[in-house]
Structures are given as C-alpha cells and as structure tokens.
Design a protein around this motif. Structure first.
Motif, PDB file in Angstrom:
ATOM      1  N   ASP A 108       0.809  -1.221   0.000  1.00 60.44           N
ATOM      2  CA  ASP A 108       0.000   0.000   0.000  1.00 60.44           C
ATOM      3  C   ASP A 108       0.843   1.272   0.000  1.00 60.44           C
ATOM      4  O   ASP A 108       0.517   2.235  -0.697  1.00 60.44           O
ATOM      5  CB  ASP A 108      -0.966   0.008   1.183  1.00 60.44           C
ATOM      6  N   ASP A 109       1.941   1.293   0.753  1.00 64.97           N
ATOM      7  CA  ASP A 109       2.796   2.481   0.789  1.00 64.97           C
ATOM      8  C   ASP A 109       3.416   2.768  -0.578  1.00 64.97           C
ATOM      9  O   ASP A 109       3.431   3.912  -1.037  1.00 64.97           O
ATOM     10  CB  ASP A 109       3.906   2.328   1.832  1.00 64.97           C
ATOM     11  N   ASN A 110       3.924   1.734  -1.242  1.00 63.44           N
ATOM     12  CA  ASN A 110       4.512   1.925  -2.565  1.00 63.44           C
ATOM     13  C   ASN A 110       3.456   2.261  -3.609  1.00 63.44           C
ATOM     14  O   ASN A 110       3.725   2.996  -4.555  1.00 63.44           O
ATOM     15  CB  ASN A 110       5.313   0.691  -2.982  1.00 63.44           C
ATOM     16  N   GLN A 111       2.234   1.749  -3.455  1.00 66.43           N
ATOM     17  CA  GLN A 111       1.148   2.082  -4.370  1.00 66.43           C
ATOM     18  C   GLN A 111       0.808   3.570  -4.258  1.00 66.43           C
ATOM     19  O   GLN A 111       0.641   4.254  -5.266  1.00 66.43           O
ATOM     20  CB  GLN A 111      -0.093   1.224  -4.097  1.00 66.43           C
ATOM     21  N   LYS A 112       0.713   4.076  -3.023  1.00 63.71           N
ATOM     22  CA  LYS A 112       0.419   5.497  -2.828  1.00 63.71           C
ATOM     23  C   LYS A 112       1.525   6.371  -3.401  1.00 63.71           C
ATOM     24  O   LYS A 112       1.255   7.389  -4.040  1.00 63.71           O
ATOM     25  CB  LYS A 112       0.225   5.793  -1.341  1.00 63.71           C
ATOM     26  N   ALA A 113       2.775   5.986  -3.204  1.00 61.82           N
ATOM     27  CA  ALA A 113       3.898   6.744  -3.756  1.00 61.82           C
ATOM     28  C   ALA A 113       3.848   6.733  -5.277  1.00 61.82           C
ATOM     29  O   ALA A 113       4.094   7.763  -5.929  1.00 61.82           O
ATOM     30  CB  ALA A 113       5.224   6.166  -3.263  1.00 61.82           C
ATOM     31  N   TRP A 114       3.521   5.589  -5.860  1.00 58.89           N
ATOM     32  CA  TRP A 114       3.425   5.486  -7.319  1.00 58.89           C
ATOM     33  C   TRP A 114       2.293   6.382  -7.836  1.00 58.89           C
ATOM     34  O   TRP A 114       2.461   7.078  -8.835  1.00 58.89           O
ATOM     35  CB  TRP A 114       3.186   4.034  -7.724  1.00 58.89           C
ATOM     36  N   GLN A 115       1.143   6.378  -7.154  1.00 60.88           N
ATOM     37  CA  GLN A 115       0.013   7.208  -7.571  1.00 60.88           C
ATOM     38  C   GLN A 115       0.354   8.697  -7.474  1.00 60.88           C
ATOM     39  O   GLN A 115      -0.006   9.473  -8.368  1.00 60.88           O
ATOM     40  CB  GLN A 115      -1.224   6.895  -6.724  1.00 60.88           C
ATOM     41  N   ARG A 116       1.056   9.097  -6.405  1.00 62.93           N
ATOM     42  CA  ARG A 116       1.477  10.505  -6.288  1.00 62.93           C
ATOM     43  C   ARG A 116       2.390  10.895  -7.437  1.00 62.93           C
ATOM     44  O   ARG A 116       2.260  11.967  -8.009  1.00 62.93           O
ATOM     45  CB  ARG A 116       2.181  10.739  -4.951  1.00 62.93           C
ATOM     46  N   GLU A 119       0.406  11.223 -10.656  1.00 63.81           N
ATOM     47  CA  GLU A 119      -0.348  12.480 -10.623  1.00 63.81           C
ATOM     48  C   GLU A 119       0.578  13.668 -10.905  1.00 63.81           C
ATOM     49  O   GLU A 119       0.238  14.575 -11.660  1.00 63.81           O
ATOM     50  CB  GLU A 119      -1.032  12.642  -9.264  1.00 63.81           C
ATOM     51  N   ARG A 120       1.749  13.662 -10.301  1.00 69.16           N
ATOM     52  CA  ARG A 120       2.712  14.748 -10.503  1.00 69.16           C
ATOM     53  C   ARG A 120       3.152  14.838 -11.947  1.00 69.16           C
ATOM     54  O   ARG A 120       3.261  15.915 -12.513  1.00 69.16           O
ATOM     55  CB  ARG A 120       3.931  14.532  -9.593  1.00 69.16           C
ATOM     56  N   GLN A 121       3.395  13.705 -12.585  1.00 68.73           N
ATOM     57  CA  GLN A 121       3.853  13.700 -13.974  1.00 68.73           C
ATOM     58  C   GLN A 121       2.755  14.115 -14.947  1.00 68.73           C
ATOM     59  O   GLN A 121       3.022  14.777 -15.939  1.00 68.73           O
ATOM     60  CB  GLN A 121       4.385  12.326 -14.356  1.00 68.73           C
ATOM     61  N   HIS A 122       1.517  13.699 -14.676  1.00 65.36           N
ATOM     62  CA  HIS A 122       0.427  13.987 -15.609  1.00 65.36           C
ATOM     63  C   HIS A 122      -0.252  15.325 -15.356  1.00 65.36           C
ATOM     64  O   HIS A 122      -0.918  15.852 -16.230  1.00 65.36           O
ATOM     65  CB  HIS A 122      -0.593  12.850 -15.588  1.00 65.36           C
ATOM     66  N   HIS A 123      -0.098  15.858 -14.164  1.00 62.14           N
ATOM     67  CA  HIS A 123      -0.731  17.132 -13.807  1.00 62.14           C
ATOM     68  C   HIS A 123       0.250  18.007 -13.027  1.00 62.14           C
ATOM     69  O   HIS A 123       0.035  18.281 -11.857  1.00 62.14           O
ATOM     70  CB  HIS A 123      -2.001  16.899 -12.982  1.00 62.14           C
TER      71      HIS A 123
END
Length: 125
Positions: A108-116, A119-123
């Motif tokens: 879960d921690d790595n999933q949240k980091a990946w999602q952040r 998001e940073r790269q696309h927006h």
C-alpha cells in the motif's frame, strides 16, 4: 529468565507467521514483506538482510500475508492477498493472469507513492 526466553521465542514465531514467503528454484525460502516488483524483479524487506531484490525468473512460488496491489500489462488492476505458483497469479483465491503478464506488485505504501508520482507527472503544477 525462562519466561522471558519463552516470550522471545513466541514473538519470533508469530513474526515468522506474518510474513510474505518467496520460494526460489534452488529451494531457498525468503520471508519478509514484499514491497514492490517490476517486470523483472521483486523487492522484499527482510528482518535479517534489509531490502533484497530477487529476479522473477528465480522464483517458483510467492505468497503474501497482506493484500498487495496487482497490475497486469493489460491495465487490469486488483488488490488482495497474492499467490504465485509456476506462472499463474491468483489474488484472494481467483486467478488473475500469468506471471509473464505482471507489470507490478506493490504494497500500500509503494502504491500510494506510485500514484502521487503519476499524478505529478500527468498534472504538474
């Protein structure tokens, strides 16, 4: 001193029961917490060796005691306790796909980091 020894052994036994397990082709077993994978390796955090990176080709089986986030090349995503035997991936008892189709396993921690990061790269701000 004897009760303390028994308590210590019980704690070690319980911690061993609550660990993800990877079995390698050479018969070795590695217990720890699966952190993440990519298309070629699994990263496991062990109590005795820190983070260990294991080539997927060396793995015979894998089981997680906690839910992981599974991403396949098709874009399909699921979350649950994972088991891999041979080249089949199962999540919470249901088949998901083949090991060759795996893009990522993340806690879960790595999933949240990946999602952040996504998001940073696309927006970007």
């Amino acid at each position: 001193m004897r009760p303390l020894t028994q308590l210590l052994l019980a704690a070690l036994f319980v911690s061993a029961l609550c660990a993800d397990t990877i079995t390698l082709k050479n018969g070795d077993r590695i217990s720890g917490k699966i952190l993440t994978t990519d298309e070629s390796a699994v990263v496991v955090k062990t109590e005795y060796a820190g983070e260990v990176k294991i080539d997927l080709a060396a793995i015979v089986s894998l089981t997680s005691d906690v839910p992981l986030n599974v991403v396949l090349k098709s874009g399909e995503q699921s979350r649950g306790k994972v088991s891999v035997a041979g080249d089949a991936i199962q999540v919470e008892g249901g088949p998901v796909g083949k090991l060759a189709d795996l893009t990522a396993l993340r806690d879960d921690d790595n999933q949240k980091a990946w999602q952040r990061e996504e998001e940073r790269q696309h927006h970007p701000k």
